[in-house]
Write a protein that holds these residues in place. Structure first.
Motif, PDB file in Angstrom:
ATOM      1  N   GLU A  16       0.851  -1.195   0.000  1.00 36.67           N
ATOM      2  CA  GLU A  16       0.000   0.000   0.000  1.00 36.67           C
ATOM      3  C   GLU A  16       0.880   1.236   0.000  1.00 36.67           C
ATOM      4  O   GLU A  16       1.673   1.434   0.917  1.00 36.67           O
ATOM      5  N   GLN A  70       0.736   5.214   0.103  1.00 36.81           N
ATOM      6  CA  GLN A  70      -0.256   6.248   0.451  1.00 36.81           C
ATOM      7  C   GLN A  70       0.363   7.641   0.449  1.00 36.81           C
ATOM      8  O   GLN A  70       1.187   7.950   1.303  1.00 36.81           O
ATOM      9  N   ASP A 106      -0.287   7.461  -4.775  1.00 34.68           N
ATOM     10  CA  ASP A 106      -1.162   6.478  -4.139  1.00 34.68           C
ATOM     11  C   ASP A 106      -1.279   5.276  -5.057  1.00 34.68           C
ATOM     12  O   ASP A 106      -1.619   5.415  -6.223  1.00 34.68           O
ATOM     13  N   ASN A 166      -2.057   0.791  -4.694  1.00 31.45           N
ATOM     14  CA  ASN A 166      -2.109  -0.479  -3.970  1.00 31.45           C
ATOM     15  C   ASN A 166      -1.839  -1.612  -4.937  1.00 31.45           C
ATOM     16  O   ASN A 166      -2.396  -1.640  -6.031  1.00 31.45           O
TER      17      ASN A 166
END
Lengths: 240, 217
Positions: A3, A5, A21, A23
Protein backbone atom coordinates in the motif's frame (compact mmCIF):
# COMPACT_ATOMS: atom_id res chain seq x y z
CA UNK A 1 -0.20 -6.38 -0.25
CA UNK A 2 1.78 -3.23 -0.95
CA UNK A 3 0.00 0.00 0.00
CA UNK A 4 1.50 3.28 -1.12
CA UNK A 5 -0.26 6.25 0.45
CA UNK A 6 0.37 9.83 -0.60
CA UNK A 7 4.14 9.37 -0.81
CA UNK A 8 6.28 12.43 -1.36
CA UNK A 9 9.99 12.47 -1.90
CA UNK A 10 12.49 15.16 -2.86
CA UNK A 11 16.12 15.14 -3.77
CA UNK A 12 17.19 18.58 -2.60
CA UNK A 13 15.01 21.15 -4.34
CA UNK A 14 13.65 18.65 -6.83
CA UNK A 15 10.42 16.91 -5.83
CA UNK A 16 10.47 13.56 -7.65
CA UNK A 17 7.36 11.99 -6.08
CA UNK A 18 4.43 14.34 -5.55
CA UNK A 19 1.93 12.31 -3.62
CA UNK A 20 1.72 8.80 -5.05
CA UNK A 21 -1.16 6.48 -4.14
CA UNK A 22 -1.04 2.89 -5.34
CA UNK A 23 -2.11 -0.48 -3.97
CA UNK A 24 -0.68 -3.67 -5.36
CA UNK A 25 -2.45 -6.87 -4.39
CA UNK A 26 -0.86 -10.29 -3.98
CA UNK A 27 -0.37 -11.95 -7.34
CA UNK A 28 -0.78 -8.75 -9.27
CA UNK A 29 1.63 -7.55 -11.96
CA UNK A 30 1.83 -3.77 -12.21
CA UNK A 31 4.09 -2.06 -14.71
CA UNK A 32 5.08 1.56 -14.39
CA UNK A 33 5.83 3.50 -17.55
CA UNK A 34 6.75 7.12 -18.13
CA UNK A 35 9.52 9.42 -19.25
CA UNK A 36 12.86 9.64 -17.49
CA UNK A 37 12.74 11.73 -14.34
CA UNK A 38 9.10 10.88 -13.77
CA UNK A 39 9.94 9.30 -10.40
CA UNK A 40 9.14 5.71 -11.27
CA UNK A 41 12.52 4.22 -10.30
CA UNK A 42 12.63 6.24 -7.10
CA UNK A 43 9.29 4.76 -6.08
CA UNK A 44 10.71 1.23 -6.30
CA UNK A 45 13.72 2.05 -4.12
CA UNK A 46 11.37 3.64 -1.58
CA UNK A 47 9.23 0.49 -1.39
CA UNK A 48 12.05 -1.59 0.09
CA UNK A 49 13.40 1.27 2.17
CA UNK A 50 16.61 1.88 0.23
CA UNK A 51 15.46 5.50 -0.03
CA UNK A 52 13.75 7.42 2.77
CA UNK A 53 10.53 9.28 1.98
CA UNK A 54 9.53 12.77 3.07
CA UNK A 55 5.89 12.12 3.85
CA UNK A 56 3.16 9.57 3.32
CA UNK A 57 3.33 5.86 4.03
CA UNK A 58 4.36 2.66 2.34
CA UNK A 59 2.93 -0.44 4.00
CA UNK A 60 4.00 -3.94 3.02
CA UNK A 61 1.87 -6.74 4.52
CA UNK A 62 0.92 -4.47 7.38
CA UNK A 63 4.47 -3.29 8.10
CA UNK A 64 5.18 0.37 7.60
CA UNK A 65 8.45 0.45 5.65
CA UNK A 66 9.76 3.78 6.89
CA UNK A 67 8.68 3.47 10.53
CA UNK A 68 11.65 3.76 12.90
CA UNK A 69 10.79 0.44 14.53
CA UNK A 70 10.83 -1.48 11.24
CA UNK A 71 13.68 -3.94 10.78
CA UNK A 72 14.53 -3.15 7.17
CA UNK A 73 16.92 -6.06 6.81
CA UNK A 74 14.08 -8.39 7.71
CA UNK A 75 11.53 -6.62 5.53
CA UNK A 76 13.84 -6.73 2.51
CA UNK A 77 13.93 -10.51 2.73
CA UNK A 78 10.44 -10.58 1.31
CA UNK A 79 10.90 -7.81 -1.27
CA UNK A 80 13.33 -8.76 -4.01
CA UNK A 81 14.63 -6.01 -6.26
CA UNK A 82 16.61 -6.16 -9.50
CA UNK A 83 18.23 -3.05 -10.88
CA UNK A 84 19.10 -1.69 -14.28
CA UNK A 85 22.73 -2.45 -13.52
CA UNK A 86 22.81 -6.11 -12.54
CA UNK A 87 25.39 -5.55 -9.76
CA UNK A 88 26.94 -8.98 -9.74
CA UNK A 89 29.34 -9.63 -6.87
CA UNK A 90 32.44 -10.04 -9.08
CA UNK A 91 34.59 -11.87 -6.52
CA UNK A 92 32.07 -14.71 -6.18
CA UNK A 93 31.02 -17.44 -8.60
CA UNK A 94 27.50 -17.44 -10.00
CA UNK A 95 26.46 -20.05 -7.44
CA UNK A 96 28.06 -18.10 -4.58
CA UNK A 97 26.38 -14.90 -5.74
CA UNK A 98 23.04 -16.62 -5.27
CA UNK A 99 23.81 -18.56 -2.07
CA UNK A 100 25.39 -15.67 -0.15
CA UNK A 101 22.21 -14.00 1.11
CA UNK A 102 20.31 -17.22 1.91
CA UNK A 103 23.30 -18.41 3.93
CA UNK A 104 24.21 -15.20 5.72
CA UNK A 105 20.82 -13.54 6.03
CA UNK A 106 18.50 -16.54 6.40
CA UNK A 107 21.13 -18.69 8.11
CA UNK A 108 20.66 -21.62 5.73
CA UNK A 109 23.20 -24.41 5.57
CA UNK A 110 25.51 -24.42 2.57
CA UNK A 111 23.85 -27.51 1.14
CA UNK A 112 20.32 -26.11 1.48
CA UNK A 113 21.31 -22.76 0.02
CA UNK A 114 23.05 -24.45 -2.90
CA UNK A 115 20.01 -26.60 -3.60
CA UNK A 116 17.79 -23.52 -3.78
CA UNK A 117 20.35 -21.54 -5.77
CA UNK A 118 20.77 -24.34 -8.30
CA UNK A 119 17.03 -24.59 -8.70
CA UNK A 120 16.65 -20.86 -9.26
CA UNK A 121 19.63 -20.66 -11.62
CA UNK A 122 18.23 -23.55 -13.69
CA UNK A 123 14.91 -21.77 -13.66
CA UNK A 124 16.43 -18.70 -15.33
CA UNK A 125 18.48 -20.84 -17.71
CA UNK A 126 21.89 -20.62 -16.04
CA UNK A 127 22.12 -24.19 -14.76
CA UNK A 128 25.38 -24.73 -16.64
CA UNK A 129 27.12 -21.60 -15.30
CA UNK A 130 27.23 -22.38 -11.57
CA UNK A 131 30.98 -22.22 -11.09
CA UNK A 132 31.61 -19.44 -13.61
CA UNK A 133 32.51 -15.96 -12.45
CA UNK A 134 29.90 -13.36 -13.42
CA UNK A 135 32.45 -11.25 -15.31
CA UNK A 136 32.55 -14.05 -17.89
CA UNK A 137 28.80 -13.84 -18.49
CA UNK A 138 26.96 -11.65 -20.96
CA UNK A 139 24.86 -8.76 -19.65
CA UNK A 140 21.68 -10.75 -20.17
CA UNK A 141 23.09 -13.73 -18.28
CA UNK A 142 24.26 -11.48 -15.44
CA UNK A 143 20.85 -9.90 -15.25
CA UNK A 144 19.19 -13.33 -15.10
CA UNK A 145 21.65 -14.26 -12.36
CA UNK A 146 20.58 -11.14 -10.45
CA UNK A 147 16.97 -12.28 -10.81
CA UNK A 148 17.85 -15.76 -9.50
CA UNK A 149 19.77 -14.13 -6.64
CA UNK A 150 16.68 -12.19 -5.59
CA UNK A 151 14.40 -15.21 -6.04
CA UNK A 152 16.63 -17.40 -3.87
CA UNK A 153 15.43 -15.40 -0.87
CA UNK A 154 11.89 -16.65 -1.65
CA UNK A 155 10.48 -13.12 -1.72
CA UNK A 156 6.76 -12.43 -1.72
CA UNK A 157 7.23 -9.41 -3.97
CA UNK A 158 9.60 -8.62 -6.79
CA UNK A 159 10.53 -5.14 -7.98
CA UNK A 160 12.20 -4.69 -11.36
CA UNK A 161 13.80 -1.36 -12.14
CA UNK A 162 14.35 -1.02 -15.90
CA UNK A 163 16.13 -4.36 -15.90
CA UNK A 164 16.57 -4.45 -19.68
CA UNK A 165 17.61 -0.82 -20.23
CA UNK A 166 21.35 -1.42 -19.95
CA UNK A 167 21.33 -4.52 -22.15
CA UNK A 168 22.34 -4.88 -25.77
CA UNK A 169 19.17 -5.16 -27.85
CA UNK A 170 19.71 -8.82 -28.73
CA UNK A 171 19.89 -9.73 -25.01
CA UNK A 172 16.67 -8.01 -23.99
CA UNK A 173 14.46 -10.87 -25.12
CA UNK A 174 15.95 -13.53 -22.84
CA UNK A 175 15.44 -11.34 -19.76
CA UNK A 176 11.88 -10.41 -20.74
CA UNK A 177 11.11 -14.11 -21.22
CA UNK A 178 12.31 -14.75 -17.67
CA UNK A 179 10.10 -11.97 -16.33
CA UNK A 180 7.13 -13.26 -18.28
CA UNK A 181 7.65 -16.70 -16.81
CA UNK A 182 7.67 -15.26 -13.28
CA UNK A 183 4.48 -13.32 -13.98
CA UNK A 184 2.77 -16.46 -15.23
CA UNK A 185 3.83 -18.28 -12.07
CA UNK A 186 1.88 -15.77 -10.04
CA UNK A 187 4.71 -13.69 -8.56
CA UNK A 188 3.60 -10.29 -7.32
CA UNK A 189 5.62 -7.81 -9.34
CA UNK A 190 6.07 -4.13 -9.88
CA UNK A 191 8.09 -3.41 -12.98
CA UNK A 192 9.43 -0.14 -14.27
CA UNK A 193 10.02 -0.63 -17.96
CA UNK A 194 10.39 1.00 -21.34
CA UNK A 195 9.33 -2.18 -23.15
CA UNK A 196 5.78 -1.24 -24.09
CA UNK A 197 4.71 -4.41 -25.85
CA UNK A 198 6.04 -6.41 -22.93
CA UNK A 199 4.12 -4.21 -20.49
CA UNK A 200 0.98 -4.75 -22.53
CA UNK A 201 1.48 -8.55 -22.47
CA UNK A 202 2.26 -9.23 -18.82
CA UNK A 203 0.54 -6.52 -16.81
CA UNK A 204 -2.67 -6.66 -14.87
CA UNK A 205 -2.44 -2.89 -14.60
CA UNK A 206 -0.25 -0.27 -16.17
CA UNK A 207 0.56 2.99 -14.40
CA UNK A 208 1.76 6.05 -16.28
CA UNK A 209 3.99 8.41 -14.31
CA UNK A 210 4.56 11.99 -15.34
CA UNK A 211 6.73 14.46 -13.40
CA UNK A 212 6.27 12.77 -10.04
CA UNK A 213 2.58 12.17 -10.41
CA UNK A 214 0.75 8.98 -11.31
CA UNK A 215 -1.22 10.53 -14.17
CA UNK A 216 -3.14 7.45 -15.11
CA UNK A 217 -3.54 3.79 -14.16
CA UNK A 218 -5.63 1.08 -15.71
CA UNK A 219 -5.77 -2.20 -17.57
CA UNK A 220 -3.17 -2.46 -20.34
CA UNK A 221 -5.87 -2.48 -23.03
CA UNK A 222 -7.19 0.81 -21.70
CA UNK A 223 -3.82 2.54 -21.21
CA UNK A 224 -2.41 1.49 -24.56
CA UNK A 225 -5.71 1.42 -26.49
CA UNK A 226 -7.56 4.38 -25.11
CA UNK A 227 -5.35 6.57 -22.91
CA UNK A 228 -7.34 9.30 -21.16
CA UNK A 229 -4.63 11.64 -19.96
CA UNK A 230 -3.11 14.02 -22.45
CA UNK A 231 0.45 13.27 -21.25
CA UNK A 232 -0.12 9.52 -21.60
CA UNK A 233 -1.20 10.06 -25.17
CA UNK A 234 1.87 12.18 -25.88
CA UNK A 235 4.20 9.69 -24.23
CA UNK A 236 2.81 6.68 -26.04
CA UNK A 237 2.91 8.53 -29.35
CA UNK A 238 6.56 9.37 -28.74
CA UNK A 239 7.67 5.81 -27.92
CA UNK A 240 5.82 4.10 -30.72
CA UNK B 1 87.89 -8.19 -5.57
CA UNK B 2 86.73 -9.01 -2.06
CA UNK B 3 89.43 -10.51 0.07
CA UNK B 4 87.35 -10.44 3.20
CA UNK B 5 87.93 -11.09 6.86
CA UNK B 6 84.20 -11.68 7.40
CA UNK B 7 83.70 -14.66 9.70
CA UNK B 8 80.78 -17.00 10.21
CA UNK B 9 80.08 -15.29 13.53
CA UNK B 10 79.75 -12.00 11.66
CA UNK B 11 77.29 -13.51 9.19
CA UNK B 12 75.23 -14.86 12.09
CA UNK B 13 75.36 -11.36 13.64
CA UNK B 14 73.95 -9.94 10.40
CA UNK B 15 71.29 -12.64 10.24
CA UNK B 16 70.20 -11.71 13.75
CA UNK B 17 69.91 -8.11 12.61
CA UNK B 18 67.82 -9.29 9.68
CA UNK B 19 65.66 -11.21 12.14
CA UNK B 20 65.02 -8.00 14.09
CA UNK B 21 64.16 -6.18 10.87
CA UNK B 22 61.66 -8.91 9.96
CA UNK B 23 60.18 -8.92 13.45
CA UNK B 24 59.76 -5.14 13.70
CA UNK B 25 58.30 -5.03 10.20
CA UNK B 26 55.94 -7.97 10.73
CA UNK B 27 54.60 -6.63 14.04
CA UNK B 28 54.18 -3.10 12.67
CA UNK B 29 52.57 -4.18 9.42
CA UNK B 30 50.11 -6.50 11.19
CA UNK B 31 49.09 -3.99 13.88
CA UNK B 32 49.26 -1.09 11.42
CA UNK B 33 47.05 -2.89 8.93
CA UNK B 34 44.42 -3.81 11.52
CA UNK B 35 44.37 -0.21 12.78
CA UNK B 36 44.48 1.09 9.20
CA UNK B 37 41.40 -0.95 8.23
CA UNK B 38 39.61 0.33 11.32
CA UNK B 39 40.61 3.97 10.68
CA UNK B 40 39.81 3.63 6.97
CA UNK B 41 36.29 2.33 7.68
CA UNK B 42 35.72 5.05 10.28
CA UNK B 43 36.82 7.69 7.77
CA UNK B 44 34.45 6.40 5.09
CA UNK B 45 31.54 6.05 7.52
CA UNK B 46 31.92 9.42 9.20
CA UNK B 47 32.62 11.39 6.03
CA UNK B 48 35.34 13.98 5.55
CA UNK B 49 34.01 16.55 8.03
CA UNK B 50 33.31 14.36 11.05
CA UNK B 51 36.47 12.35 10.51
CA UNK B 52 38.62 15.49 10.28
CA UNK B 53 40.25 15.07 13.74
CA UNK B 54 41.22 11.49 12.91
CA UNK B 55 42.49 12.52 9.48
CA UNK B 56 44.58 15.27 11.07
CA UNK B 57 46.04 12.84 13.59
CA UNK B 58 46.97 10.41 10.81
CA UNK B 59 48.36 13.22 8.67
CA UNK B 60 50.91 13.94 11.38
CA UNK B 61 52.26 10.42 11.05
CA UNK B 62 52.39 10.75 7.28
CA UNK B 63 54.01 14.18 7.23
CA UNK B 64 56.70 14.15 9.93
CA UNK B 65 59.86 12.19 9.04
CA UNK B 66 59.90 8.81 10.72
CA UNK B 67 63.30 9.47 12.28
CA UNK B 68 61.90 12.48 14.15
CA UNK B 69 58.80 10.53 15.20
CA UNK B 70 60.98 7.80 16.70
CA UNK B 71 63.24 10.16 18.62
CA UNK B 72 60.37 12.27 19.93
CA UNK B 73 58.19 9.27 20.86
CA UNK B 74 61.09 7.69 22.71
CA UNK B 75 61.82 10.89 24.60
CA UNK B 76 58.13 11.45 25.35
CA UNK B 77 57.62 7.95 26.72
CA UNK B 78 60.73 8.08 28.85
CA UNK B 79 60.92 11.66 30.09
CA UNK B 80 57.32 12.82 30.15
CA UNK B 81 55.41 9.63 30.95
CA UNK B 82 58.32 8.14 32.93
CA UNK B 83 57.75 4.78 31.27
CA UNK B 84 60.65 2.36 31.05
CA UNK B 85 59.91 1.00 27.59
CA UNK B 86 62.37 -0.95 25.48
CA UNK B 87 63.54 0.60 22.24
CA UNK B 88 62.00 -2.35 20.46
CA UNK B 89 58.57 -1.54 21.92
CA UNK B 90 58.79 2.13 20.98
CA UNK B 91 59.99 1.20 17.48
CA UNK B 92 57.03 -1.13 16.94
CA UNK B 93 54.59 1.40 18.37
CA UNK B 94 55.71 4.28 16.16
CA UNK B 95 56.10 2.14 13.06
CA UNK B 96 52.62 0.64 13.62
CA UNK B 97 50.99 4.06 13.73
CA UNK B 98 53.05 5.17 10.75
CA UNK B 99 51.81 2.11 8.83
CA UNK B 100 48.24 2.64 10.03
CA UNK B 101 48.25 6.23 8.78
CA UNK B 102 49.16 5.16 5.24
CA UNK B 103 47.03 2.03 5.38
CA UNK B 104 43.91 4.03 6.34
CA UNK B 105 44.23 6.00 3.09
CA UNK B 106 44.68 2.82 1.07
CA UNK B 107 41.65 1.22 2.73
CA UNK B 108 39.54 4.33 2.18
CA UNK B 109 40.48 4.34 -1.50
CA UNK B 110 39.64 0.64 -1.78
CA UNK B 111 36.24 1.03 -0.12
CA UNK B 112 35.41 4.07 -2.27
CA UNK B 113 36.21 2.01 -5.35
CA UNK B 114 33.38 -0.46 -4.56
CA UNK B 115 30.40 0.75 -6.59
CA UNK B 116 27.53 2.12 -4.50
CA UNK B 117 25.14 0.12 -6.66
CA UNK B 118 26.85 -3.13 -5.70
CA UNK B 119 26.45 -2.28 -2.02
CA UNK B 120 22.85 -1.33 -2.65
CA UNK B 121 22.25 -4.74 -4.23
CA UNK B 122 23.74 -6.43 -1.17
CA UNK B 123 21.58 -4.40 1.22
CA UNK B 124 18.50 -5.05 -0.91
CA UNK B 125 18.99 -8.78 -0.29
CA UNK B 126 18.53 -8.13 3.41
CA UNK B 127 22.22 -8.04 4.32
CA UNK B 128 23.08 -5.85 7.27
CA UNK B 129 25.76 -3.15 7.11
CA UNK B 130 28.24 -5.53 8.73
CA UNK B 131 27.42 -8.40 6.36
CA UNK B 132 27.77 -6.08 3.38
CA UNK B 133 31.14 -4.88 4.74
CA UNK B 134 32.44 -8.34 5.46
CA UNK B 135 31.24 -10.28 2.42
CA UNK B 136 31.14 -7.67 -0.32
CA UNK B 137 32.97 -4.42 0.44
CA UNK B 138 36.15 -5.61 2.13
CA UNK B 139 36.84 -8.49 -0.30
CA UNK B 140 36.38 -6.16 -3.28
CA UNK B 141 38.32 -3.32 -1.64
CA UNK B 142 41.18 -5.72 -0.91
CA UNK B 143 41.64 -6.41 -4.59
CA UNK B 144 41.89 -2.72 -5.35
CA UNK B 145 44.10 -1.94 -2.38
CA UNK B 146 46.50 -4.88 -2.51
CA UNK B 147 49.18 -3.43 -4.82
CA UNK B 148 49.40 -0.27 -2.71
CA UNK B 149 49.42 -2.31 0.48
CA UNK B 150 52.30 -4.47 -0.76
CA UNK B 151 54.16 -1.27 -1.61
CA UNK B 152 53.47 0.03 1.88
CA UNK B 153 54.67 -3.17 3.56
CA UNK B 154 57.89 -3.15 1.52
CA UNK B 155 58.38 0.53 2.32
CA UNK B 156 57.89 -0.06 6.04
CA UNK B 157 60.44 -2.87 5.90
CA UNK B 158 63.05 -0.52 4.46
CA UNK B 159 62.02 2.39 6.71
CA UNK B 160 62.48 0.10 9.71
CA UNK B 161 66.22 0.73 9.24
CA UNK B 162 65.62 4.00 11.09
CA UNK B 163 64.73 2.33 14.39
CA UNK B 164 68.45 2.24 15.24
CA UNK B 165 67.86 5.74 16.73
CA UNK B 166 65.97 4.09 19.59
CA UNK B 167 68.77 1.60 20.14
CA UNK B 168 67.36 -1.29 18.16
CA UNK B 169 70.09 -3.15 16.32
CA UNK B 170 68.39 -4.23 13.14
CA UNK B 171 69.93 -5.23 9.84
CA UNK B 172 71.41 -1.92 8.72
CA UNK B 173 72.74 -1.05 12.17
CA UNK B 174 74.35 -4.49 12.43
CA UNK B 175 75.98 -3.86 9.07
CA UNK B 176 77.31 -0.50 10.23
CA UNK B 177 78.80 -2.09 13.33
CA UNK B 178 80.64 -4.59 11.15
CA UNK B 179 81.74 -1.85 8.76
CA UNK B 180 83.30 0.04 11.64
CA UNK B 181 85.20 -3.04 12.70
CA UNK B 182 86.12 -4.64 9.36
CA UNK B 183 86.45 -1.47 7.24
CA UNK B 184 84.87 -3.20 4.23
CA UNK B 185 81.85 -0.98 3.55
CA UNK B 186 81.08 -1.94 -0.05
CA UNK B 187 81.21 -5.67 0.52
CA UNK B 188 79.16 -5.48 3.72
CA UNK B 189 76.55 -3.20 2.19
CA UNK B 190 76.28 -5.63 -0.72
CA UNK B 191 75.52 -8.44 1.71
CA UNK B 192 73.13 -6.22 3.66
CA UNK B 193 71.30 -5.31 0.44
CA UNK B 194 71.07 -8.99 -0.46
CA UNK B 195 69.46 -9.68 2.92
CA UNK B 196 66.87 -6.94 2.28
CA UNK B 197 66.19 -8.35 -1.15
CA UNK B 198 65.70 -11.86 0.19
CA UNK B 199 63.20 -10.54 2.75
CA UNK B 200 61.26 -8.41 0.23
CA UNK B 201 61.18 -10.69 -2.74
CA UNK B 202 58.70 -13.30 -1.47
CA UNK B 203 56.23 -10.58 -0.42
CA UNK B 204 56.47 -8.82 -3.78
CA UNK B 205 56.01 -12.11 -5.62
CA UNK B 206 53.12 -13.14 -3.39
CA UNK B 207 51.38 -9.86 -4.21
CA UNK B 208 51.94 -10.45 -7.91
CA UNK B 209 50.55 -13.96 -7.59
CA UNK B 210 47.37 -12.78 -5.83
CA UNK B 211 46.80 -10.03 -8.37
CA UNK B 212 47.13 -12.49 -11.22
CA UNK B 213 44.81 -15.00 -9.57
CA UNK B 214 42.13 -12.40 -8.87
CA UNK B 215 42.29 -10.92 -12.34
CA UNK B 216 41.54 -14.40 -13.71
CA UNK B 217 38.29 -14.57 -11.78
Amino acid sequence: MIEIQNVRKSFGQLEVLKGIDLNVAKGEVVTVIGGSGSGKSTLLTCINGLEPIDSGKIIVDGTEVHAKSTDLNKLRQKIGIVFQQWNAFPHLTVLENVTLAPRKVLGMSKADAEAIAEKQLKHVGLGDKLSTHPTRLSGGQQQRMAIARALAMSPDYMLFDEVTSALDPQLVGEVLETLKMLAEEGMTMILVTHEMSFARDVSDRVAFFHQGIMAEIGAPEQIFGDPQHEETQKFLASVR
Amino acid sequence: MFDTTLSLTDVIFLAKGAGITILVTAISVVIGTVLGILFGIIRVQLGAVLAAPLTFFLDIFRSVPLLIQLVLANAFMGMVLQLQLSGFFVACMVLSLYTAAYCAEIVRGGIDAVPKTTRRAARSLGMSWGQDMRHIVLPLATRVALPSWIGLALGVMKDSALVYVVQVTELLKSTQILITRLQEPLFLLLICGAFYFIISFPLARFGGYLEKRWSND
